[in-house]
Design a protein around this motif. Structure first.
Motif, PDB file in Angstrom:
ATOM      1  N   ALA A  32     -22.971  41.109  -3.510  1.00  0.00           N
ATOM      2  CA  ALA A  32     -21.964  40.816  -4.533  1.00  0.00           C
ATOM      3  C   ALA A  32     -22.170  41.690  -5.770  1.00  0.00           C
ATOM      4  N   CYS A  33     -23.429  41.831  -6.190  1.00  0.00           N
ATOM      5  CA  CYS A  33     -23.730  42.665  -7.357  1.00  0.00           C
ATOM      6  C   CYS A  33     -23.391  44.127  -7.095  1.00  0.00           C
ATOM      7  N   LEU A  34     -23.675  44.604  -5.882  1.00  0.00           N
ATOM      8  CA  LEU A  34     -23.364  45.990  -5.532  1.00  0.00           C
ATOM      9  C   LEU A  34     -21.863  46.245  -5.606  1.00  0.00           C
ATOM     10  N   ILE A  35     -21.071  45.303  -5.088  1.00  0.00           N
ATOM     11  CA  ILE A  35     -19.611  45.465  -5.095  1.00  0.00           C
ATOM     12  C   ILE A  35     -19.076  45.435  -6.521  1.00  0.00           C
ATOM     13  N   VAL A  36     -19.590  44.511  -7.338  1.00  0.00           N
ATOM     14  CA  VAL A  36     -19.165  44.478  -8.740  1.00  0.00           C
ATOM     15  C   VAL A  36     -19.535  45.789  -9.426  1.00  0.00           C
ATOM     16  N   GLY A  37     -20.731  46.309  -9.155  1.00  0.00           N
ATOM     17  CA  GLY A  37     -21.152  47.572  -9.762  1.00  0.00           C
ATOM     18  C   GLY A  37     -20.231  48.725  -9.376  1.00  0.00           C
ATOM     19  N   VAL A  38     -19.836  48.777  -8.105  1.00  0.00           N
ATOM     20  CA  VAL A  38     -18.898  49.812  -7.661  1.00  0.00           C
ATOM     21  C   VAL A  38     -17.571  49.670  -8.402  1.00  0.00           C
ATOM     22  N   GLY A  39     -17.093  48.432  -8.519  1.00  0.00           N
ATOM     23  CA  GLY A  39     -15.832  48.206  -9.221  1.00  0.00           C
ATOM     24  C   GLY A  39     -15.891  48.614 -10.679  1.00  0.00           C
ATOM     25  N   LEU A  40     -16.985  48.272 -11.353  1.00  0.00           N
ATOM     26  CA  LEU A  40     -17.117  48.639 -12.762  1.00  0.00           C
ATOM     27  C   LEU A  40     -17.247  50.145 -12.943  1.00  0.00           C
ATOM     28  N   GLY A  41     -17.919  50.805 -12.011  1.00  0.00           N
ATOM     29  CA  GLY A  41     -18.031  52.255 -12.084  1.00  0.00           C
ATOM     30  C   GLY A  41     -16.690  52.945 -11.928  1.00  0.00           C
TER      31      GLY A  41
ATOM     32  N   ARG B  95     -18.320  62.830 -13.290  1.00  0.00           N
ATOM     33  CA  ARG B  95     -19.614  63.122 -12.669  1.00  0.00           C
ATOM     34  C   ARG B  95     -20.730  63.078 -13.691  1.00  0.00           C
ATOM     35  N   VAL B  96     -20.484  63.640 -14.867  1.00  0.00           N
ATOM     36  CA  VAL B  96     -21.505  63.641 -15.917  1.00  0.00           C
ATOM     37  C   VAL B  96     -21.753  62.229 -16.412  1.00  0.00           C
ATOM     38  N   GLN B  97     -20.686  61.449 -16.588  1.00  0.00           N
ATOM     39  CA  GLN B  97     -20.873  60.065 -17.017  1.00  0.00           C
ATOM     40  C   GLN B  97     -21.567  59.249 -15.941  1.00  0.00           C
ATOM     41  N   GLY B  98     -21.418  59.674 -14.683  1.00  0.00           N
ATOM     42  CA  GLY B  98     -22.208  59.049 -13.624  1.00  0.00           C
ATOM     43  C   GLY B  98     -23.693  59.276 -13.831  1.00  0.00           C
ATOM     44  N   TYR B  99     -24.047  60.490 -14.313  1.00  0.00           N
ATOM     45  CA  TYR B  99     -25.445  60.764 -14.648  1.00  0.00           C
ATOM     46  C   TYR B  99     -25.928  59.816 -15.745  1.00  0.00           C
ATOM     47  N   LEU B 100     -25.096  59.655 -16.775  1.00  0.00           N
ATOM     48  CA  LEU B 100     -25.481  58.774 -17.881  1.00  0.00           C
ATOM     49  C   LEU B 100     -25.594  57.331 -17.411  1.00  0.00           C
ATOM     50  N   ALA B 101     -24.663  56.912 -16.554  1.00  0.00           N
ATOM     51  CA  ALA B 101     -24.735  55.544 -16.028  1.00  0.00           C
ATOM     52  C   ALA B 101     -25.992  55.349 -15.186  1.00  0.00           C
ATOM     53  N   SER B 102     -26.408  56.406 -14.473  1.00  0.00           N
ATOM     54  CA  SER B 102     -27.618  56.294 -13.656  1.00  0.00           C
ATOM     55  C   SER B 102     -28.850  56.079 -14.522  1.00  0.00           C
TER      56      SER B 102
ATOM     57  N   CYS C  49     -31.692  60.899 -24.633  1.00  0.00           N
ATOM     58  CA  CYS C  49     -31.311  60.027 -25.753  1.00  0.00           C
ATOM     59  C   CYS C  49     -30.767  58.697 -25.251  1.00  0.00           C
ATOM     60  N   THR C  50     -29.910  58.770 -24.225  1.00  0.00           N
ATOM     61  CA  THR C  50     -29.370  57.556 -23.626  1.00  0.00           C
ATOM     62  C   THR C  50     -30.489  56.699 -23.050  1.00  0.00           C
TER      63      THR C  50
ATOM     64  N   GLY D 133     -24.733  50.555  -7.760  1.00  0.00           N
ATOM     65  CA  GLY D 133     -23.322  50.767  -7.427  1.00  0.00           C
ATOM     66  C   GLY D 133     -22.545  51.419  -8.546  1.00  0.00           C
ATOM     67  N   TRP D 134     -22.870  51.083  -9.785  1.00  0.00           N
ATOM     68  CA  TRP D 134     -22.119  51.591 -10.945  1.00  0.00           C
ATOM     69  C   TRP D 134     -22.162  53.115 -11.048  1.00  0.00           C
ATOM     70  N   PRO D 135     -23.342  53.747 -11.158  1.00  0.00           N
ATOM     71  CA  PRO D 135     -23.353  55.214 -11.326  1.00  0.00           C
ATOM     72  C   PRO D 135     -22.828  55.959 -10.112  1.00  0.00           C
ATOM     73  N   LEU D 136     -23.053  55.421  -8.903  1.00  0.00           N
ATOM     74  CA  LEU D 136     -22.530  56.087  -7.714  1.00  0.00           C
ATOM     75  C   LEU D 136     -21.003  56.133  -7.740  1.00  0.00           C
ATOM     76  N   ALA D 137     -20.395  55.000  -8.089  1.00  0.00           N
ATOM     77  CA  ALA D 137     -18.931  54.955  -8.158  1.00  0.00           C
ATOM     78  C   ALA D 137     -18.406  55.797  -9.306  1.00  0.00           C
ATOM     79  N   ALA D 138     -19.106  55.778 -10.438  1.00  0.00           N
ATOM     80  CA  ALA D 138     -18.669  56.577 -11.589  1.00  0.00           C
ATOM     81  C   ALA D 138     -18.701  58.064 -11.258  1.00  0.00           C
TER      82      ALA D 138
END
Length: 519
Positions: A370-379, A143-150, A28-29, A320-325
């Motif tokens: 830079a984008c990877l680092i921002v993604g990690v931070g947001l995650g 961890r589950v929200q990391g799946y959704l972010a991925s 659905c997401t 970076g976002w889903p990995l960090a999340a």
């Protein structure tokens, strides 16, 4: 009202008892995520078939508008009637809009059908997150929200590619028809596998509040989206729209203070955890739309890369976002939601600083870093704040607080698009108004919209009619515009840290219970 879902804690994997439901939620997401990106590369084909070039921005604006304003309403309805019927309505509305988009015969009809899709997406996005909150314990949710972010990360890469393939080799209409089998599988799986027991009581739906919230926020978002584009910011139309929106929102607050069961209860804004998390979501939405809009522009217009390279550069943010999340759960179970979010905020600021120091001589790998680092931070920021929001309330309020948080993120994206666009356009206009004497204003773009034509050699007399001096100057002006946009995102990143500091320390408790404030 109460419900029990996911009583058996049988693991998180897709082979577990809850696995098929998680897969359906991810599907659905994916519908919403793909639809947010897949149409971008199909715009030339759509315009070529239906016409209406001046109207095509509304394909994006109307979708964002209807999605944003309906989110709080669905959150309240999910708390009253349960998650399942609201999710089914969202899927049905989204698929209906998809079918109508696929058979649209004119641009106005396609825009109207995109609005229907947005109404469906407004239910799917928050209810998906709410269902995760119901099914999984506090330590499992990150961890589950990391799946959704991925899912969003994959869609950011696959969506534009798939849209281009459909447009070039089949038909742009298939970018909408592809939703039908995916939505059908997701709905069928949820119908069979997602179980909830809802104790229904006597409820009074706040219809007046829902109407005022929808109309008021629609006017404000419309003014922000089209201000400076369809009309000037100080025009009578703009002032009338903002005044009408503000009046309705004031009336909405007055109605909510008296409503027996408000659609958006005011206690949400008196709880420190919810206030801090919602303000952080506002900043996250602004930061996300800023990088999504201006990183490709910078990579192509300033560094001269192709669209594919620019897309993969931005994909670093989505990686970076889903990995960090996914790993944030282990962190906040040890140090709490706020401190984990503060670490994420600091990493986000560091990434935003790297974006702000990019220049005309920078390399594409520096942009991706830079984008990877921002993604990690947001995650590390978004996931703990969302879980904190869900953990400080019970089931009967979880839908409202989740939808409110996502509503703020949507508003952040809308406001961010307007503010960053105004900053960028003002910078370009100022540079074009004061060109070097060796160039002269006659050789520059007649409007900010024509900047890309000059950079690709299509302006000032056609292909080959643009001198290298003009191209160099325009490229430098675009670099200044993007630089100012990146500086604005840096300010927003700092404000996200300030918003997180408003949150009290909340201990993450195991099980399906709620979190508790540390005194």
């Amino acid at each position: 009202m109460s419900t029990k879902t996911g009583e058996k804690q049988d693991g998180i994997g897709f082979r577990s008892e809850r696995g098929p439901v998680l897969a359906a939620i991810m599907l659905c997401t994916g519908l919403v995520a793909l639809d947010s990106t897949i149409i971008a590369t199909a715009v030339p084909s759509v315009v070529g078939d239906l016409g209406g070039f001046s109207q095509f921005p509304w394909l994006f604006s109307i979708y964002l508008l209807t999605q944003a304003v309906t989110v709080p309403i669905y959150g309240k309805l999910a708390d009253v009637f349960g998650r399942k019927p609201v999710m089914f309505f969202g899927i049905a509305a989204f698929l209906l809009g998809s079918v109508l988009c696929g058979v649209a015969w004119s641009m106005p009809v396609l825009i109207l059908c995109r609005a229907i899709q947005g109404i469906g997406a407004g239910a799917i996005s928050p209810i998906s997150i709410t269902m995760v909150g119901d099914l999984y314990s506090v330590e499992e949710r990150a961890r589950v929200q990391g799946y959704l972010a991925s899912v969003w990360g994959v869609s950011a890469v696959v969506g534009p590619t798939l849209g281009g393939v459909f447009s070039e080799y089949v038909s742009w209409r298939w970018i909408f028809f592809i939703n039908l089998p995916l939505g059908a599988v997701a709905g069928w799986t949820l119908a069979r596998r997602f179980k909830e027991r809802v104790t229904r009581g006597s409820h009074r739906i706040d219809y007046l509040g829902a109407v005022l919230l929808t109309a008021g926020s629609s006017l404000l978002i419309l003014g922000l989206l089209e201000g400076g584009v369809a009309w000037s910011w100080g025009s009578p139309v703009s002032l009338l729209i903002f005044a009408g929106g503000a009046a309705m929102m004031i009336a909405f607050v007055l109605v909510e203070r008296r409503a027996a069961e408000p659609i958006l209860p005011l206690w949400v804004f008196r709880h420190r955890v919810l206030t801090g998390a919602n303000l952080a979501a506002l900043g996250i939405g602004t930061l996300t739309i800023g990088l999504s809009s201006y990183v490709p522009t910078y990579a192509q217009g300033v560094l001269g890369t192709g669209a594919l390279v620019a897309g993969f550069t931005l994909a670093a943010l989505s990686i970076g976002w889903p990995l960090a999340a996914a790993v944030s759960g282990r962190i906040y179970m040890r140090i709490g939601f706020r401190d984990t979010s503060l670490i994420g905020g600091a990493v986000t600021v560091a990434g935003a600083v790297l974006c702000a120091v990019l220049g005309q001589e920078s390399h594409i790998w520096q942009v991706a870093t830079a984008c990877l680092i921002v993604g990690v931070g947001l995650g590390l920021t978004s996931s703990p704040t969302m879980v904190a929001v869900q953990s400080v309330v019970g089931w009967e309020r979880r839908g409202v607080v989740t939808a409110t948080n996502m509503f703020f993120r949507s508003i952040g994206s809308t406001v961010g698009a307007a503010v960053l666009g105004a900053v960028s356009n003002a910078t370009l206009s100022d540079r074009f108004a004061h060109p070097p004497a060796s160039i002269g204003g006659d050789h520059l773009p007649k409007s900010v919209d024509a900047t890309s034509d000059v950079l690709t050699g299509q302006g000032a007399g056609g292909m080959g009619g643009v001198s290298s001096a003009v191209t160099t100057f325009v490229r430098g002006a675009l670099n200044d515009a993007v630089h100012n946009a990146f500086l604005t995102t840096l300010v927003v990143a700092v404000l996200i840290v300030g918003a997180v500091l408003l949150m009290p320390r909340v201990r993450a408790e195991t099980g399906n219970g709620t979190g508790s404030e540390a005194h």
